[in-house]
Scaffold this motif. Sequence first.
Motif, PDB file in Angstrom:
ATOM      1  N   VAL A   1       5.877   5.542  -7.049  1.00  0.00           N
ATOM      2  CA  VAL A   1       5.356   5.033  -5.786  1.00  0.00           C
ATOM      3  C   VAL A   1       6.507   5.116  -4.791  1.00  0.00           C
ATOM      4  O   VAL A   1       7.619   4.673  -5.073  1.00  0.00           O
ATOM      5  CB  VAL A   1       4.886   3.568  -5.923  1.00  0.00           C
ATOM      6  CG1 VAL A   1       4.660   2.943  -4.551  1.00  0.00           C
ATOM      7  CG2 VAL A   1       3.603   3.495  -6.737  1.00  0.00           C
ATOM      8  N   GLU A   2       6.271   5.711  -3.639  1.00  0.00           N
ATOM      9  CA  GLU A   2       7.344   5.901  -2.669  1.00  0.00           C
ATOM     10  C   GLU A   2       6.777   5.919  -1.253  1.00  0.00           C
ATOM     11  O   GLU A   2       5.767   6.564  -0.990  1.00  0.00           O
ATOM     12  CB  GLU A   2       8.087   7.214  -2.972  1.00  0.00           C
ATOM     13  CG  GLU A   2       9.233   7.527  -2.031  1.00  0.00           C
ATOM     14  CD  GLU A   2      10.263   6.407  -1.938  1.00  0.00           C
ATOM     15  OE1 GLU A   2      10.409   5.849  -0.833  1.00  0.00           O
ATOM     16  OE2 GLU A   2      10.908   6.103  -2.958  1.00  0.00           O
ATOM     17  N   HIS A   3       7.426   5.179  -0.353  1.00  0.00           N
ATOM     18  CA  HIS A   3       7.013   5.141   1.047  1.00  0.00           C
ATOM     19  C   HIS A   3       7.640   6.268   1.869  1.00  0.00           C
ATOM     20  O   HIS A   3       7.050   6.725   2.850  1.00  0.00           O
ATOM     21  CB  HIS A   3       7.448   3.810   1.687  1.00  0.00           C
ATOM     22  CG  HIS A   3       6.412   2.733   1.592  1.00  0.00           C
ATOM     23  ND1 HIS A   3       6.488   1.702   0.680  1.00  0.00           N
ATOM     24  CD2 HIS A   3       5.269   2.535   2.288  1.00  0.00           C
ATOM     25  CE1 HIS A   3       5.436   0.913   0.825  1.00  0.00           C
ATOM     26  NE2 HIS A   3       4.680   1.401   1.794  1.00  0.00           N
ATOM     27  N   ASN A   4       8.850   6.653   1.495  1.00  0.00           N
ATOM     28  CA  ASN A   4       9.607   7.592   2.328  1.00  0.00           C
ATOM     29  C   ASN A   4       9.066   9.013   2.152  1.00  0.00           C
ATOM     30  O   ASN A   4       9.249   9.641   1.113  1.00  0.00           O
ATOM     31  CB  ASN A   4      11.092   7.520   1.939  1.00  0.00           C
ATOM     32  CG  ASN A   4      11.975   8.305   2.884  1.00  0.00           C
ATOM     33  OD1 ASN A   4      11.613   9.387   3.337  1.00  0.00           O
ATOM     34  ND2 ASN A   4      13.141   7.762   3.181  1.00  0.00           N
ATOM     35  N   MET A   5       8.407   9.526   3.193  1.00  0.00           N
ATOM     36  CA  MET A   5       7.758  10.827   3.081  1.00  0.00           C
ATOM     37  C   MET A   5       8.755  11.972   2.980  1.00  0.00           C
ATOM     38  O   MET A   5       8.436  13.028   2.442  1.00  0.00           O
ATOM     39  CB  MET A   5       6.812  11.048   4.267  1.00  0.00           C
ATOM     40  CG  MET A   5       5.613  10.112   4.284  1.00  0.00           C
ATOM     41  SD  MET A   5       4.716  10.085   2.711  1.00  0.00           S
ATOM     42  CE  MET A   5       4.247  11.799   2.578  1.00  0.00           C
TER      43      MET A   5
END
Length: 257
Positions: free
Chosen positions: A203-207
């Motif tokens: 899971v990662e927010h940084n595109m």
Amino acid sequence: MQDIILETQGLTKEFRGFVAVNDVSLRVQRGQIHALIGPNGAGKTTCFNLLTKFLTPTRGKITFNGLDITRDSPAHIARRGIIRSFQISAVFPHLSVLENVRIGLQRETGLSFHFWQSDKRLNTLNERARELLDQVDLGEFADEMTASLPYGRKRALEIATTLAMEPELMLLDEPTQGMGHEDVDRVTQLIKRVSQGRTILMVEHNMNVVSSIADTITVLARGSVLAEGNYAHVSKNPAVMEAYMGTTEGELEGAHG
């Protein structure tokens, strides 16, 4: 035929009528980095909690290597080789960096988490622990107290302790959250490096991170799968752009949903 290591079918989680994860069918291919992304509240963390059995699905099925693990306990899941970073990586601040990795290594020896074992007995794990620290660029910090490590280095230590558990599938929950640009770059390259011969679901927010290392991306919105594919495919999907930015123009490039 794709070699699928983890699959969910109709995975659903309801909390008193609120549907947090809604009919999610996910297929993670062996040997890939698979990213789970989406705006805040999309259901990503709930999905992770279902996969590691910190939550029990309301409906649906989870299979790992073709075996139904839907009703397995968290400990059983870990023994099967699905290791989530925070499960064993809430690092012990008052132990050395080396000692933290050594605790993860005890699992394979039958000495698992026997803190009272003599140093002499545990010293047999030192060589392997140092190899793992070298993998994550922490070799020079081996004898330092973990509490003194900068934040980005602590996250690298979490990855080393996860690797010590010999995961077949690594689940990384927001591995670059709260990091400055330099640490983000370092940890991104680290994930890419340790993915060789392994499967990672993150899971990662940084595109920028996702676009540079993910082979497959699943986009969640309001608990459901909105789109799936490589970055070039999902970043041009109008529904994805709208979910992230409230617009159907432009691309996802650089968005930090």
